[in-house]
Design an enzyme around this catalytic site. Structure first.
Site, short mmCIF file in Angstrom:
data_model
loop_
_atom_site.label_atom_id
_atom_site.label_comp_id
_atom_site.label_asym_id
_atom_site.label_seq_id
_atom_site.Cartn_x
_atom_site.Cartn_y
_atom_site.Cartn_z
N TYR A 56 2.25 42.17 104.96
CA TYR A 56 2.10 42.69 106.32
C TYR A 56 0.62 42.86 106.65
CZ TYR A 56 1.16 47.34 104.31
OH TYR A 56 0.61 48.38 103.62
N ARG A 88 -8.27 14.34 128.87
CA ARG A 88 -8.20 15.21 127.69
C ARG A 88 -7.17 16.28 127.97
NH1 ARG A 88 -14.25 17.54 128.81
NH2 ARG A 88 -13.81 18.58 130.78
N SER A 135 -3.11 47.83 99.59
CA SER A 135 -3.47 47.57 100.98
C SER A 135 -4.96 47.23 101.00
CB SER A 135 -3.20 48.79 101.86
OG SER A 135 -3.49 48.49 103.21
N HIS A 187 -18.79 23.36 137.06
CA HIS A 187 -19.25 23.89 135.77
C HIS A 187 -18.85 25.36 135.60
CE1 HIS A 187 -22.26 26.00 133.24
NE2 HIS A 187 -22.17 24.92 132.49
N GLY A 216 -8.39 47.07 102.27
CA GLY A 216 -9.27 47.66 103.28
C GLY A 216 -10.43 46.71 103.54
N ARG A 265 -5.20 57.56 108.75
CA ARG A 265 -6.45 58.04 108.17
C ARG A 265 -6.51 59.56 108.30
NH1 ARG A 265 -8.78 53.14 111.61
NH2 ARG A 265 -7.28 54.16 112.95
N ARG A 286 -3.08 57.55 104.04
CA ARG A 286 -4.22 57.47 103.10
C ARG A 286 -4.79 58.86 102.88
NH1 ARG A 286 -9.37 54.04 104.88
NH2 ARG A 286 -9.78 55.91 106.12
N GLY A 295 -20.05 20.65 129.90
CA GLY A 295 -21.36 20.94 130.46
C GLY A 295 -22.44 21.27 129.46
N ARG A 354 -22.76 8.83 127.78
CA ARG A 354 -22.17 10.17 127.86
C ARG A 354 -21.84 10.69 126.47
NH1 ARG A 354 -17.39 9.96 132.15
NH2 ARG A 354 -17.98 12.12 132.55
N MET A 375 -23.58 19.31 126.83
CA MET A 375 -24.41 18.19 126.36
C MET A 375 -24.68 17.23 127.51
SD MET A 375 -23.08 17.67 122.46
CE MET A 375 -21.37 17.43 122.92
N CYS A 377 -5.10 46.56 105.98
CA CYS A 377 -5.22 47.65 106.96
C CYS A 377 -6.59 47.73 107.60
CB CYS A 377 -4.84 48.99 106.34
SG CYS A 377 -5.90 49.48 104.96
N ASN A 407 -12.54 46.17 105.89
CA ASN A 407 -13.84 46.63 106.41
C ASN A 407 -14.78 46.98 105.25
OD1 ASN A 407 -12.70 46.36 108.94
ND2 ASN A 407 -12.29 48.54 109.19
N ASP A 408 -14.30 47.85 104.35
CA ASP A 408 -15.14 48.23 103.21
C ASP A 408 -15.27 47.09 102.22
OD1 ASP A 408 -16.21 50.69 103.71
OD2 ASP A 408 -14.56 51.83 102.83
N GLU A 460 -10.60 47.90 98.18
CA GLU A 460 -11.76 47.82 99.07
C GLU A 460 -13.07 47.69 98.30
OE1 GLU A 460 -11.86 51.50 101.36
OE2 GLU A 460 -10.60 52.43 99.83
N LYS A 507 -13.78 12.42 123.85
CA LYS A 507 -13.87 11.52 125.00
C LYS A 507 -13.64 10.08 124.58
CE LYS A 507 -16.76 12.73 128.02
NZ LYS A 507 -18.04 13.13 128.64
#
Length: 910
Positions: free
Chosen positions: A881, A342, A793, A458, A795, A586, A641, A107, A98, A109, A861, A797-798, A774, A29
């Site tokens: 990739y 803005r 690749s 708002h 992994g 998988r 895999r 909205g 402000r 603050m 992956c 997640n693991d 992984e 602002k």
């Protein structure tokens, strides 16, 4: 910056001293007020207290020592320039206080208007303005806002008293109250302050100013502000600036007013000016939604000169910023003042349309247009819409504030919305108007419906920012929150009953309407021509915009995008969505249902004959699976895999089996010999932590013939496709490798099988062998693992689980809510990649793997491959990739293009 340095630093900047590049220091602002001042637009004079001052205050609980002095100097410059003094008893200077963070948080603050009024200066304002009603109205607004914002008095105490006075006076709106009624209301409000705090409302103008400044600083850490930042992934350590601005008044009569406008429609992207205007009002009245607003067309009829000037300024600002601008303005007795601008928040559809419009208008380049849209927005456009042909009961039509099709149980307060959503129920939050305290309910709800407010209220602004469906200003709806019902045109809807709202049309329907795929999904799956068939022009424009930007992303990106797909159906869909191959197939998902017993028989086999019989049954089933997948992905790389489940997933439940046998013994029934044998095997193979036990490559080494069977099925399927004229491009991936020796042992077996099948089939097959990274040890020893692996690749997640020591299935419900609340992290590391920890391991593996094998192919992956923020990291980390679920392939394509253009320095550093 240290505390001592902050004391010596410049902490206050006049609007004339800054520009829009200084958002880190002046907040959005303040920087934009400075920019408009620099452009010579009619901005009331003022000054900005920097974010550095806020951070000092939040860190130490007190302002920097020099801040008060610097504020005094700036205030005196302001007073001298205007010829008035703050809170003077004759023609007093009043100011607004402000917030203004670097990143817009609408909205979230605080704001306090009319600072400087007291029992004496209000009389001076009466004389100076020649308007008694205006002066007393301004004073009651100050006490109301100051009481709520600075003194933490519940807003309902003021609102209830205001409603009672209006009822007593026989009026429905604030502007109808007489000066006498307003003067009495001021006394009532002062009494509320005394009763709540034990002290009189502050009469010293400078004390008002100082307390309001602190309240803005404190509002940075309110619950709603922290929730909003977590959702929008805004860092918690930025702090907010404070803007002190000379007041201009929109509540000085019928020739005054206040408004909010946009240079294009933020809901649809349609060209032309859009906005809301309120006669005889102050700025907060518009966004609060307490009165339904007039349109800018109405404003043009009421005040043609001010409207014409506003239109010229809007065009100039859009040209200057080269984007949709969100503007706040006030008219004081026919004089237009600009209070804020803005780059405006917009819906996902508007973002795509506006980006391509600006390219066609030659205001931005195609590369710039691609940076103006996000993968999160594209994902929103893929959500379903209401079926236009379904029977429906229209209850009312109001303001289409934020697009989408939302169905849910009606709830009338935020707490109920949160509670019911936590139970897995869809809820629709219905309010007269929302306020910042409703944020948690808005997040939990599928959509928001209000009976008051317009496109700049708002509810509308926040809903658009978070991609939530919203319909506003439904005046025909009577919202009775106390009795938890709404009434509309003779229909009563109680809490828990279903409503459907269309944020694209503003329509509200009884009950639940069925949904159909969005035209964007039709385009992604079936092409542009199919998507344009039978849709209206607005939808057609959107589809064309998505097509243009997605095609440009494909031309621009370096990262390839593959899909995670476990069957031919998913593979076909992924290919239609633009996947350039399969990054993860998988194989354990192929053994669910009726096939599970075959794997169970294999794992529990205690002699070679039984094991070989089970493998012989599995081989043709696996081969047929792979033939179908390779046919669907013909000509594209397909990474398969080898089996990687925790072993317990293919065994009978230990407890259930033990109970079954115990019950049989206790009741005298005969115990099955098969069950006893099965329990003995399950006990032998039982693991306390199966996620860290016999899974991945360990299964291949410990269960003879298992991986050999899979490799044989894969290779025979590839040979069959090649002999049929296809172009199979299969890649075999070995999971959960932690030591290069594990991979050497498995690879020796794999290479032998591939050679045997090639010779028998008379075909030449190029089948790269690689591994998943992984485990942290795999990342750290990637230089050695690359000796045997032709590709990696990640992994993720693991890798996230093993790096953090988290079990995903357990901690997301038990730990993450508290961790997010306490700020341990701002987003789940399973949702968006932990760059500092997991990301460091990935970069290490990339660098070390390429030391050994410069041409090694590198992919991702885990589901992070479809997360927009994570895609940027993978681009900068240098992988080749990403692979993700089919639905997220278009998102990853778009973000991969953006990653090639956006200067994401965070993505390159850890």
């Amino acid at each position: 910056m240290t505390a001592a340095m902050r004391d010596r630093a410049q902490l206050v900047y006049d609007f004339a001293d800054g520009d829009r590049t200084q958002t880190d220091l002046l907040g959005g602002k303040g920087a934009n007020l400075a920019e408009m001042t620099r452009l010579g637009l009619p901005v009331p004079p003022g000054f900005t207290i920097t974010t550095e001052a806020c951070r000092h205050y939040l860190d130490r609980g007190e302002e920097p020592q020099s801040l008060r002095v610097q504020v005094t100097m700036a205030l005196r410059r302001l007073e001298d320039g205007l010829g008035r003094r703050l809170g003077d008893v004759q023609d007093p200077l009043l100011v607004s206080v402000r917030s203004g963070a670097k990143v817009s948080m609408p909205g979230m603050m605080e704001t306090v208007l009319n600072v400087g009024l007291n029992d004496y200066s209000v009389k001076g304002l009466v004389e100076a303005a020649k308007d008694e009603r205006f002066a007393w109205d301004s004073y009651r607004r100050l006490i109301q806002m100051f009481g709520r914002t600075v003194l933490d008095i519940p807003s309902e105490r003021f609102e209830d008293r205001l409603d009672a006075v209006k009822k007593r006076e026989g009026v429905t709106t604030d502007v109808e109250l007489t000066p006498v009624a307003l003067q009495g209301l001021v006394e009532d409000f002062k009494q509320i302050v005394f009763d709540a705090t034990g002290r009189e409302f502050p009469q010293d103008p400078r004390e008002q100013l100082d307390l309001a400044m602190r309240a803005v600083f404190d509002s940075w850490n309110t619950d709603r502000a922290r929730i909003y930042r977590r959702r929008e992934r805004i860092p918690h350590d930025l702090g907010t600036a404070v803007n002190i601005c000379a007041m201009v008044f929109g509540n000085m009569g019928e020739d005054s007013g206040t408004g909010v406008c946009f240079t294009r429609d933020p809901a649809t992207g349609k060209q032309g000016v859009y906005g809301d205007y309120l006669v005889n009002a102050q700025g907060e009245d518009v966004v609060a939604g307490i009165r339904n607003t007039l349109s800018l067309e109405d404003f043009a009829r009421l005040d043609p000169a001010s409207h014409a000037e506003l239109t010229r300024i809007m065009r100039r600002l859009e040209t200057h910023y080269r984007d949709l601008c969100d503007i706040e303005f006030t008219v004081e007795r026919g004089k237009l003042w600009m209070l804020q601008t803005r780059v405006g928040k917009r819906t996902a559809g508007a973002a795509f349309r506006i980006a391509t419009q600006l390219v066609d208008e030659q205001l931005i380049t195609r590369d710039e247009a691609l940076t103006r849209v996000t993968g999160h927005q594209l994902a929103q456009l893929m959500f379903p819409q209401f079926d236009a042909d379904a029977p429906r009961t229209l209850l009312t039509k109001a303001m289409a504030a934020s697009p989408g099709a939302a169905v849910g149980e009606v709830v009338f307060d935020s707490a109920t919305a949160v509670a019911r959503a936590a139970e897995g129920r869809r809820v629709l939050l219905v309010r007269r108007e929302t306020n910042p305290d409703d944020l948690e309910g808005m997040i939990a709800a599928t959509g928001v419906l209000t009976s008051r407010g317009g496109k700049t209220s708002h509810a509308a602004v926040v809903a658009r920012g978070m991609g939530r469906t919203c319909v506003c200003g439904a005046e025909e709806i009577d919202v009775d929150a106390e009795n938890k019902v709404l009434r509309v045109n003779g229909t009563t809807v109680g809490e828990g009953e279903l409503l459907s709202i269309d944020g694209s049309t503003g329509e509200v329907f009884a009950g639940e309407l069925p949904v159909v795929p969005s035209p964007v999904v039709t385009y992604l799956e079936s092409g542009l021509e199919a998507a344009l068939e039978g849709v209206d022009e607005e939808a057609a424009d959107l589809v064309r915009a998505v097509d243009r930007l997605l095609r440009h992303a494909d031309r621009t990106r370096r990262l390839a995008v593959r899909a995670n797909a476990d069957n031919a159906e998913d593979a076909t869909r992924a290919r239609s969505l633009g996947a350039q191959g399969i990054g993860l197939c998988r194989t354990e998902h192929m053994f669910l249902g009726d096939r599970r017993v075959l794997i169970e028989r294999l794992v529990l086999a205690d002699d070679a004959t039984s094991r070989d019989a089970a493998l012989a049954e599995l081989l043709p089933l696996q081969r047929a699976d792979f033939v179908e997948i390779l046919e669907a992905m013909d000509g594209l790389p397909t990474t398969i895999r080898l089996l990687d489940p925790p072993l317990h997933e293919f065994l009978p439940d230990r407890t259930e089996l033990a109970v079954k046998i115990a019950v049989a013994k206790a009741t005298g029934e005969g115990v099955s010999e098969v069950d006893e044998k099965l329990l003995a095997a399950v006990e032998r193979l039982h693991e306390s932590n199966p996620m860290l036990g016999r899974r991945g490559v360990r299964l291949g080494l410990l269960v003879p013939g298992l991986y050999a069977m899979q490799v044989r099925a894969i290779t025979e399927a590839a040979a069959e496709r090649a002999l049929a004229g296809g172009k199979p491009r299969v890649e075999i991936m070995v999971p959960l490798v932690g030591s290069v020796m594990e991979l050497h042992l498995i690879r020796d077996e794999i290479d032998g099988i591939i050679a045997e099948i090639q010779e028998a089939a008379g075909v030449r097959l190029d089948i790269p062998i690689g591994t998943m990274i992984e485990l942290p040890r795999a990342a750290l020893t990637a230089k050695r693992i690359a000796e045997s692996a032709e590709f990696f690749s990640f992994g993720t997640n693991d890798l996230t689980q093993t790096t953090w020591g988290f079990s995903r299935d357990d901690v997301e419900a038990a730990i993450f809510a508290a961790y997010l609340e306490k700020g341990v992290f701002t987003v789940s590391p399973f949702e968006s990649l932990d760059r500092d920890g997991v990301g460091a391991l990935i970069k290490t593996a990339v660098e070390r793997g390429r030391e050994t094998r410069p041409g090694i192919k590198l992919g991702v992956c885990g589901e992070h491959g479809g997360d927009p923020d994570s895609v940027h990291f993978f681009h900068y980390a240098g992988v080749d990739y990403v692979s993700c679920s089919p639905f997220r392939v278009p998102v990853a394509r778009l973000e991969a293009g953006r990653a090639a253009l956006v200067d994401d320095t965070v993505g390159g550093e850890l």
